[in-house]
Design a protein around this motif. Structure first.
Motif: not given
Length: 238
Positions: A195, A207-208
């Motif tokens: 996150e 994010r990711r």
């Protein structure tokens, strides 16, 4: 220092209805010659499983399989006789060794379970299969990194893995700056941003996103927003 950037929107994706899965490395129907593995890290799947659904009983051998729940309850059964439920704050590991059968399913019918499925090539092959899980307090990773996976012969506090590998989770508040010292010479780190937004050794990540870093000894990490980060410190040669 060498780096390889894997943007979140460049991951493989398979939506099977009951399972929505994103693949950072080649897996099942997703094949990218540039994303076979990063050192001993072979699979990093970001899975969402619908209520009451799951992976039926299936075999593995000679692989270290780590599950890190992000939300919901994941129910585990295996051929060693283990039955367990793991949830956010816990980490599960199986050394498949000479061979095991297992199943993983969403224990709840009313909500999805989200978890990371991670495979690491083992240090020793054909060992006796083993299973372990452990609870980790989230307050112990506030603005620092908490070891959640560590080698079987170490006393570093993580769930034991049959590899010279260390996984760490950090919950960083905005503008927090910290460093991470790579554990072994010859290891690299694959950072996965669960996150928020961070900057690692000058590379901005969201994010990711995933970033593989090798041929260096230390990571400089700054949180651009509140962020949750997974670091996987693994051998580049195995």
């Amino acid at each position: 220092m060498k780096t390889i950037l894997h943007k979140a929107d460049e991951r493989g994706h398979a939506n099977h209805g009951w399972l929505n899965s994103y693949h950072s490395f080649s897996f099942a129907g997703f094949h990218d010659p540039a994303k076979i593995h990063f050192g001993a890290l072979r699979v990093l799947n970001d899975d969402t499983v619908s209520g009451g659904m799951g992976f039926g009983t299936h075999p593995h051998d000679n692989m270290e399989i780590i599950s890190i729940p992000l939300s919901g309850d994941l129910e585990h059964n295996d051929s060693m006789g283990n039955t367990a439920v793991i949830k956010k704050g816990e980490v599960q590991i199986m050394s498949a060794g000479t061979g095991i059968y297992h199943s993983e399913k969403n224990k709840n019918h009313g909500e999805a379970v989200k978890f990371l499925q991670i495979w690491v090539f083992p240090k020793l092959r054909n060992i006796e299969p083993r299973y372990d899980q452990k609870v980790f307090l989230e307050e112990d990773r506030k603005n620092k990194f908490q070891t959640v996976v560590s080698p079987l012969d170490s006393n570093d506090g993580g769930v034991g893995i049959n590899q010279d590998a260390w996984f760490s989770l950090g919950n960083l508040e905005k503008d927090t700056e910290t460093t991470y010292q790579i554990q072994n010479e010859g290891n690299g780190v694959y950072a996965f941003i669960l996150e928020g937004e961070v900057e690692i050794n000058g590379q901005k990540l969201g994010r990711r996103d995933g970033l593989g870093i090798s041929e260096t000894n230390v990571l400089q990490i700054k949180a651009s927003s509140n962020a949750e980060v997974l670091l996987m410190d693994i051998p580049m040669k195995f």
